[in-house]
Design an enzyme around this catalytic site. Structure first.
Site, short mmCIF file in Angstrom:
data_model
loop_
_atom_site.label_atom_id
_atom_site.label_comp_id
_atom_site.label_asym_id
_atom_site.label_seq_id
_atom_site.Cartn_x
_atom_site.Cartn_y
_atom_site.Cartn_z
N GLY A 156 6.71 -80.79 7.92
CA GLY A 156 7.28 -81.00 6.60
C GLY A 156 8.27 -82.15 6.64
N SER A 177 0.43 -77.13 11.79
CA SER A 177 0.87 -76.84 10.43
C SER A 177 -0.21 -75.98 9.78
CB SER A 177 1.08 -78.14 9.65
OG SER A 177 1.76 -77.89 8.44
N ARG A 178 0.07 -75.48 8.58
CA ARG A 178 -0.91 -74.64 7.89
C ARG A 178 -2.19 -75.40 7.60
NH1 ARG A 178 2.74 -72.31 3.11
NH2 ARG A 178 3.50 -74.45 3.29
N ARG A 235 14.90 -71.70 12.66
CA ARG A 235 15.66 -70.46 12.50
C ARG A 235 15.50 -69.65 13.79
NH1 ARG A 235 17.79 -72.68 9.00
NH2 ARG A 235 17.97 -72.14 6.79
N ASP A 259 19.74 -74.67 18.54
CA ASP A 259 20.76 -74.75 17.49
C ASP A 259 20.88 -73.43 16.74
OD1 ASP A 259 22.62 -76.09 15.65
OD2 ASP A 259 20.97 -76.05 14.20
N GLU A 264 22.90 -64.52 14.96
CA GLU A 264 24.09 -65.38 14.93
C GLU A 264 25.29 -64.61 14.36
OE1 GLU A 264 22.92 -68.82 12.68
OE2 GLU A 264 21.39 -69.39 14.12
N HIS A 282 24.51 -73.66 15.49
CA HIS A 282 23.88 -73.87 14.18
C HIS A 282 24.60 -74.99 13.42
CE1 HIS A 282 21.39 -71.68 10.85
NE2 HIS A 282 21.33 -73.00 10.73
#
Length: 316
Positions: A156, A177-178, A235, A259, A264, A282
Protein backbone atom coordinates in the site's frame (compact mmCIF):
# COMPACT_ATOMS: atom_id res chain seq x y z
CA UNK A 1 -16.88 23.67 17.32
CA UNK A 2 -17.83 25.78 20.30
CA UNK A 3 -18.98 23.71 23.32
CA UNK A 4 -18.90 20.40 21.45
CA UNK A 5 -17.98 17.54 23.77
CA UNK A 6 -14.96 15.53 22.60
CA UNK A 7 -13.86 12.33 24.30
CA UNK A 8 -10.06 12.06 24.04
CA UNK A 9 -9.05 8.47 24.66
CA UNK A 10 -5.31 9.04 25.10
CA UNK A 11 -2.92 11.74 26.26
CA UNK A 12 -2.80 13.82 23.07
CA UNK A 13 -0.12 15.85 21.38
CA UNK A 14 -0.08 19.19 23.26
CA UNK A 15 -0.68 21.04 19.98
CA UNK A 16 -3.83 19.01 19.32
CA UNK A 17 -5.15 19.56 22.84
CA UNK A 18 -4.44 23.29 22.61
CA UNK A 19 -6.16 23.62 19.23
CA UNK A 20 -9.25 21.70 20.36
CA UNK A 21 -9.48 23.92 23.42
CA UNK A 22 -8.91 27.07 21.34
CA UNK A 23 -11.82 26.08 19.12
CA UNK A 24 -14.09 25.91 22.14
CA UNK A 25 -14.38 22.14 22.47
CA UNK A 26 -15.10 20.68 25.87
CA UNK A 27 -12.58 17.89 26.37
CA UNK A 28 -13.36 14.73 28.30
CA UNK A 29 -9.98 13.14 29.12
CA UNK A 30 -10.65 9.42 29.24
CA UNK A 31 -7.01 8.52 29.88
CA UNK A 32 -7.14 10.24 33.26
CA UNK A 33 -9.79 7.77 34.50
CA UNK A 34 -8.78 4.39 35.94
CA UNK A 35 -9.25 1.69 33.33
CA UNK A 36 -11.92 -0.01 35.43
CA UNK A 37 -14.04 3.19 35.42
CA UNK A 38 -13.73 4.26 31.80
CA UNK A 39 -17.08 2.94 30.60
CA UNK A 40 -18.73 4.51 33.63
CA UNK A 41 -16.97 7.80 32.79
CA UNK A 42 -18.40 7.63 29.26
CA UNK A 43 -21.91 6.96 30.54
CA UNK A 44 -21.68 9.80 33.08
CA UNK A 45 -20.80 12.27 30.30
CA UNK A 46 -22.77 10.68 27.46
CA UNK A 47 -25.21 13.57 27.13
CA UNK A 48 -22.37 15.89 26.04
CA UNK A 49 -19.96 13.71 24.04
CA UNK A 50 -20.46 13.98 20.27
CA UNK A 51 -16.97 13.11 19.06
CA UNK A 52 -14.09 10.79 19.92
CA UNK A 53 -10.43 11.47 19.23
CA UNK A 54 -8.56 8.16 19.46
CA UNK A 55 -5.27 6.70 18.31
CA UNK A 56 -3.74 3.38 17.27
CA UNK A 57 -3.89 2.00 20.82
CA UNK A 58 -7.11 3.50 22.17
CA UNK A 59 -9.97 3.90 19.73
CA UNK A 60 -13.67 3.18 20.04
CA UNK A 61 -14.82 -0.36 20.74
CA UNK A 62 -18.45 -1.51 20.74
CA UNK A 63 -18.91 -0.98 24.47
CA UNK A 64 -17.65 2.61 24.30
CA UNK A 65 -19.85 3.36 21.29
CA UNK A 66 -22.90 1.87 23.04
CA UNK A 67 -22.22 4.08 26.06
CA UNK A 68 -22.36 7.24 23.90
CA UNK A 69 -25.81 7.66 22.29
CA UNK A 70 -24.96 11.13 20.92
CA UNK A 71 -21.67 10.11 19.30
CA UNK A 72 -21.39 11.37 15.70
CA UNK A 73 -17.76 10.96 14.67
CA UNK A 74 -14.57 9.08 15.58
CA UNK A 75 -11.48 10.96 14.39
CA UNK A 76 -8.47 8.71 14.81
CA UNK A 77 -4.99 10.13 15.27
CA UNK A 78 -3.59 7.20 13.25
CA UNK A 79 -3.80 5.40 9.93
CA UNK A 80 -4.69 2.01 11.39
CA UNK A 81 -8.25 1.57 12.63
CA UNK A 82 -8.06 -1.86 14.23
CA UNK A 83 -9.05 -0.30 17.58
CA UNK A 84 -12.27 1.15 16.11
CA UNK A 85 -15.33 -1.06 15.73
CA UNK A 86 -16.09 -0.10 12.13
CA UNK A 87 -19.18 -2.34 11.71
CA UNK A 88 -20.68 -0.79 14.85
CA UNK A 89 -19.98 2.71 13.54
CA UNK A 90 -21.63 1.87 10.22
CA UNK A 91 -24.64 0.45 12.03
CA UNK A 92 -25.01 3.65 14.08
CA UNK A 93 -24.23 6.04 11.22
CA UNK A 94 -21.13 7.30 13.03
CA UNK A 95 -18.47 8.83 10.75
CA UNK A 96 -14.88 7.61 11.03
CA UNK A 97 -11.70 9.32 9.82
CA UNK A 98 -7.98 8.61 10.03
CA UNK A 99 -4.71 10.30 9.10
CA UNK A 100 -3.28 8.65 5.96
CA UNK A 101 -0.47 9.89 3.70
CA UNK A 102 1.04 12.44 6.09
CA UNK A 103 2.94 9.76 8.01
CA UNK A 104 3.97 7.60 5.05
CA UNK A 105 7.47 9.05 4.63
CA UNK A 106 8.39 8.88 8.31
CA UNK A 107 7.24 5.28 8.66
CA UNK A 108 9.11 4.25 5.50
CA UNK A 109 12.22 6.09 6.70
CA UNK A 110 12.14 4.19 10.00
CA UNK A 111 11.70 0.85 8.22
CA UNK A 112 14.93 1.45 6.32
CA UNK A 113 16.62 2.83 9.43
CA UNK A 114 15.70 -0.26 11.45
CA UNK A 115 16.92 -2.53 8.68
CA UNK A 116 20.34 -0.87 8.52
CA UNK A 117 20.53 -0.71 12.32
CA UNK A 118 19.92 -4.45 12.60
CA UNK A 119 22.24 -5.51 9.79
CA UNK A 120 25.09 -3.17 10.75
CA UNK A 121 24.45 -3.66 14.50
CA UNK A 122 24.48 0.10 15.05
CA UNK A 123 23.09 0.14 18.63
CA UNK A 124 25.58 -2.46 19.89
CA UNK A 125 28.42 -0.76 17.98
CA UNK A 126 27.48 2.48 19.74
CA UNK A 127 27.67 0.72 23.11
CA UNK A 128 31.02 -0.79 22.10
CA UNK A 129 32.49 2.65 21.40
CA UNK A 130 31.00 4.28 24.50
CA UNK A 131 32.13 1.49 26.86
CA UNK A 132 35.77 1.76 25.85
CA UNK A 133 35.78 -1.80 24.48
CA UNK A 134 37.21 -0.51 21.19
CA UNK A 135 40.55 0.03 22.95
CA UNK A 136 40.75 -3.74 23.41
CA UNK A 137 40.06 -4.65 19.80
CA UNK A 138 38.06 -4.05 16.65
CA UNK A 139 34.29 -4.43 16.58
CA UNK A 140 32.85 -7.53 14.92
CA UNK A 141 32.11 -7.61 11.19
CA UNK A 142 28.48 -7.11 10.19
CA UNK A 143 26.33 -7.52 7.05
CA UNK A 144 25.63 -4.98 4.31
CA UNK A 145 22.14 -3.84 3.36
CA UNK A 146 22.83 -2.72 -0.22
CA UNK A 147 21.79 -5.30 -2.78
CA UNK A 148 19.87 -7.50 -0.37
CA UNK A 149 16.49 -8.91 -1.43
CA UNK A 150 13.68 -6.99 0.28
CA UNK A 151 10.24 -8.56 0.65
CA UNK A 152 7.28 -6.44 1.70
CA UNK A 153 4.04 -7.70 3.22
CA UNK A 154 1.50 -5.18 1.92
CA UNK A 155 2.26 -2.88 -1.00
CA UNK A 156 0.00 0.00 0.00
CA UNK A 157 1.12 3.60 0.53
CA UNK A 158 3.71 2.74 3.17
CA UNK A 159 4.86 -0.50 1.54
CA UNK A 160 5.41 1.28 -1.75
CA UNK A 161 7.36 4.08 -0.06
CA UNK A 162 9.61 1.47 1.60
CA UNK A 163 10.13 -0.24 -1.76
CA UNK A 164 11.20 3.00 -3.44
CA UNK A 165 13.71 3.71 -0.68
CA UNK A 166 15.12 0.17 -0.81
CA UNK A 167 15.51 0.48 -4.59
CA UNK A 168 17.97 3.32 -3.97
CA UNK A 169 20.17 0.72 -2.25
CA UNK A 170 20.01 -1.54 -5.33
CA UNK A 171 17.74 -3.98 -3.52
CA UNK A 172 15.50 -6.27 -5.60
CA UNK A 173 11.90 -5.84 -4.42
CA UNK A 174 9.26 -8.52 -3.97
CA UNK A 175 5.94 -8.40 -2.19
CA UNK A 176 2.81 -10.18 -1.03
CA UNK A 177 -0.56 -8.45 -1.22
CA UNK A 178 -4.20 -9.43 -1.66
CA UNK A 179 -3.73 -8.95 -5.39
CA UNK A 180 -0.89 -8.32 -7.81
CA UNK A 181 -0.07 -4.63 -8.25
CA UNK A 182 0.87 -2.75 -11.46
CA UNK A 183 4.57 -2.61 -10.60
CA UNK A 184 6.35 -4.85 -13.12
CA UNK A 185 9.77 -4.24 -11.58
CA UNK A 186 8.61 -5.89 -8.35
CA UNK A 187 8.10 -9.64 -8.01
CA UNK A 188 4.72 -10.76 -6.69
CA UNK A 189 4.36 -13.85 -4.48
CA UNK A 190 0.95 -15.30 -3.76
CA UNK A 191 1.69 -16.40 -0.17
CA UNK A 192 3.69 -14.93 2.72
CA UNK A 193 5.71 -18.16 2.96
CA UNK A 194 6.78 -17.93 -0.68
CA UNK A 195 7.76 -14.29 -0.15
CA UNK A 196 9.77 -15.08 2.98
CA UNK A 197 11.54 -17.93 1.18
CA UNK A 198 12.76 -15.53 -1.49
CA UNK A 199 13.99 -12.51 0.47
CA UNK A 200 16.71 -11.54 2.94
CA UNK A 201 14.66 -8.85 4.69
CA UNK A 202 10.92 -9.18 5.30
CA UNK A 203 9.10 -5.93 6.11
CA UNK A 204 5.59 -5.97 7.59
CA UNK A 205 3.66 -3.00 6.19
CA UNK A 206 0.07 -4.22 5.77
CA UNK A 207 -3.07 -3.16 7.62
CA UNK A 208 -4.07 -5.22 10.65
CA UNK A 209 -7.22 -7.24 9.98
CA UNK A 210 -8.42 -10.66 11.08
CA UNK A 211 -6.83 -12.03 7.91
CA UNK A 212 -3.42 -10.46 8.61
CA UNK A 213 -3.30 -11.20 12.35
CA UNK A 214 -0.25 -13.46 12.85
CA UNK A 215 0.49 -13.26 9.13
CA UNK A 216 4.08 -13.79 10.29
CA UNK A 217 3.85 -17.16 12.00
CA UNK A 218 6.37 -19.92 12.64
CA UNK A 219 6.22 -21.16 9.05
CA UNK A 220 6.99 -17.69 7.68
CA UNK A 221 9.77 -17.13 10.22
CA UNK A 222 11.35 -20.49 9.37
CA UNK A 223 11.10 -19.67 5.66
CA UNK A 224 12.97 -16.40 6.29
CA UNK A 225 15.62 -18.41 8.11
CA UNK A 226 18.74 -17.93 10.24
CA UNK A 227 20.18 -15.28 7.92
CA UNK A 228 16.93 -13.40 7.43
CA UNK A 229 15.80 -10.18 9.10
CA UNK A 230 12.24 -9.28 10.07
CA UNK A 231 11.20 -5.61 10.25
CA UNK A 232 7.80 -4.75 11.74
CA UNK A 233 6.47 -1.20 11.38
CA UNK A 234 2.87 -2.42 11.04
CA UNK A 235 1.13 -3.64 14.20
CA UNK A 236 2.32 -5.98 16.93
CA UNK A 237 -0.35 -8.65 16.30
CA UNK A 238 0.84 -9.05 12.71
CA UNK A 239 3.53 -11.28 14.23
CA UNK A 240 3.15 -14.36 16.43
CA UNK A 241 5.30 -12.79 19.12
CA UNK A 242 6.13 -15.95 21.16
CA UNK A 243 7.24 -17.68 17.96
CA UNK A 244 9.35 -14.66 17.00
CA UNK A 245 11.02 -14.55 20.41
CA UNK A 246 11.75 -18.28 20.30
CA UNK A 247 13.22 -18.05 16.79
CA UNK A 248 15.51 -15.19 17.76
CA UNK A 249 16.65 -16.80 21.01
CA UNK A 250 17.26 -20.15 19.27
CA UNK A 251 19.05 -18.58 16.30
CA UNK A 252 16.44 -19.70 13.75
CA UNK A 253 16.03 -16.06 12.65
CA UNK A 254 18.93 -13.77 11.85
CA UNK A 255 17.61 -10.56 13.39
CA UNK A 256 14.66 -8.23 13.87
CA UNK A 257 13.87 -4.53 13.97
CA UNK A 258 10.63 -3.91 15.87
CA UNK A 259 8.64 -0.70 16.26
CA UNK A 260 5.45 -2.43 17.43
CA UNK A 261 4.59 -5.16 19.90
CA UNK A 262 1.71 -7.41 20.84
CA UNK A 263 0.98 -5.90 24.25
CA UNK A 264 2.34 -2.36 24.19
CA UNK A 265 4.03 -0.87 26.13
CA UNK A 266 5.27 -4.27 27.29
CA UNK A 267 8.22 -5.70 25.35
CA UNK A 268 9.36 -9.33 25.71
CA UNK A 269 12.32 -9.22 28.08
CA UNK A 270 13.99 -12.13 26.31
CA UNK A 271 14.85 -9.70 23.51
CA UNK A 272 16.72 -7.20 25.67
CA UNK A 273 20.08 -8.99 25.60
CA UNK A 274 20.08 -9.80 21.88
CA UNK A 275 22.50 -7.69 19.79
CA UNK A 276 20.76 -8.70 16.57
CA UNK A 277 17.48 -7.10 17.64
CA UNK A 278 16.68 -3.37 17.54
CA UNK A 279 13.71 -2.22 19.61
CA UNK A 280 11.96 1.16 19.43
CA UNK A 281 8.76 2.20 21.25
CA UNK A 282 6.20 2.58 18.41
CA UNK A 283 7.75 5.78 17.09
CA UNK A 284 7.50 5.32 13.31
CA UNK A 285 5.41 8.47 12.85
CA UNK A 286 6.80 10.27 15.89
CA UNK A 287 8.36 13.36 14.36
CA UNK A 288 7.29 16.90 15.11
CA UNK A 289 6.41 17.50 11.47
CA UNK A 290 4.28 14.42 11.01
CA UNK A 291 2.48 14.49 14.35
CA UNK A 292 1.55 18.13 13.74
CA UNK A 293 0.21 17.24 10.28
CA UNK A 294 -1.76 14.35 11.80
CA UNK A 295 -3.25 16.70 14.40
CA UNK A 296 -4.25 19.13 11.65
CA UNK A 297 -6.07 16.31 9.84
CA UNK A 298 -7.95 15.37 13.01
CA UNK A 299 -8.93 19.00 13.52
CA UNK A 300 -9.90 19.44 9.87
CA UNK A 301 -12.11 16.35 9.91
CA UNK A 302 -13.88 17.41 13.10
CA UNK A 303 -14.46 20.91 11.75
CA UNK A 304 -15.74 19.57 8.44
CA UNK A 305 -18.19 17.23 10.18
CA UNK A 306 -19.69 19.81 12.50
CA UNK A 307 -19.88 22.39 9.70
CA UNK A 308 -21.61 19.74 7.54
CA UNK A 309 -18.84 19.79 4.91
CA UNK A 310 -17.18 16.80 3.20
CA UNK A 311 -14.72 14.98 5.45
CA UNK A 312 -11.05 15.23 4.51
CA UNK A 313 -10.19 11.55 5.02
CA UNK A 314 -13.45 9.64 5.44
CA UNK A 315 -13.31 5.90 6.15
CA UNK A 316 -16.97 5.48 7.20
Amino acid sequence: MDKIGVLVTHKPLPYLEQELTRRGCRLFRLWESPESRRLEFCRENSSEIRAIVGNSNFGADAATIDALPKLEIVASFSVGLDKVDLPKCKERGIRVTNTPDVLTDDVADLAIGLTISVMRRIPSADKYARSGAWKKGEYTLTTRFSGKRVGILGLGRIGLAIAKRAEAFDCPISYYSRSEKPHPNYTYYSTPIDLASNCDILVVACALTEETRHIVNRAVIDALGPKGVLINIGRGPHVDEPELVAALVEGRLGGAGLDVFDNEPHVPEELFALDNVVLVPHVASATIETRTAMADLVLGNLEAHFLKKPLLTAVV
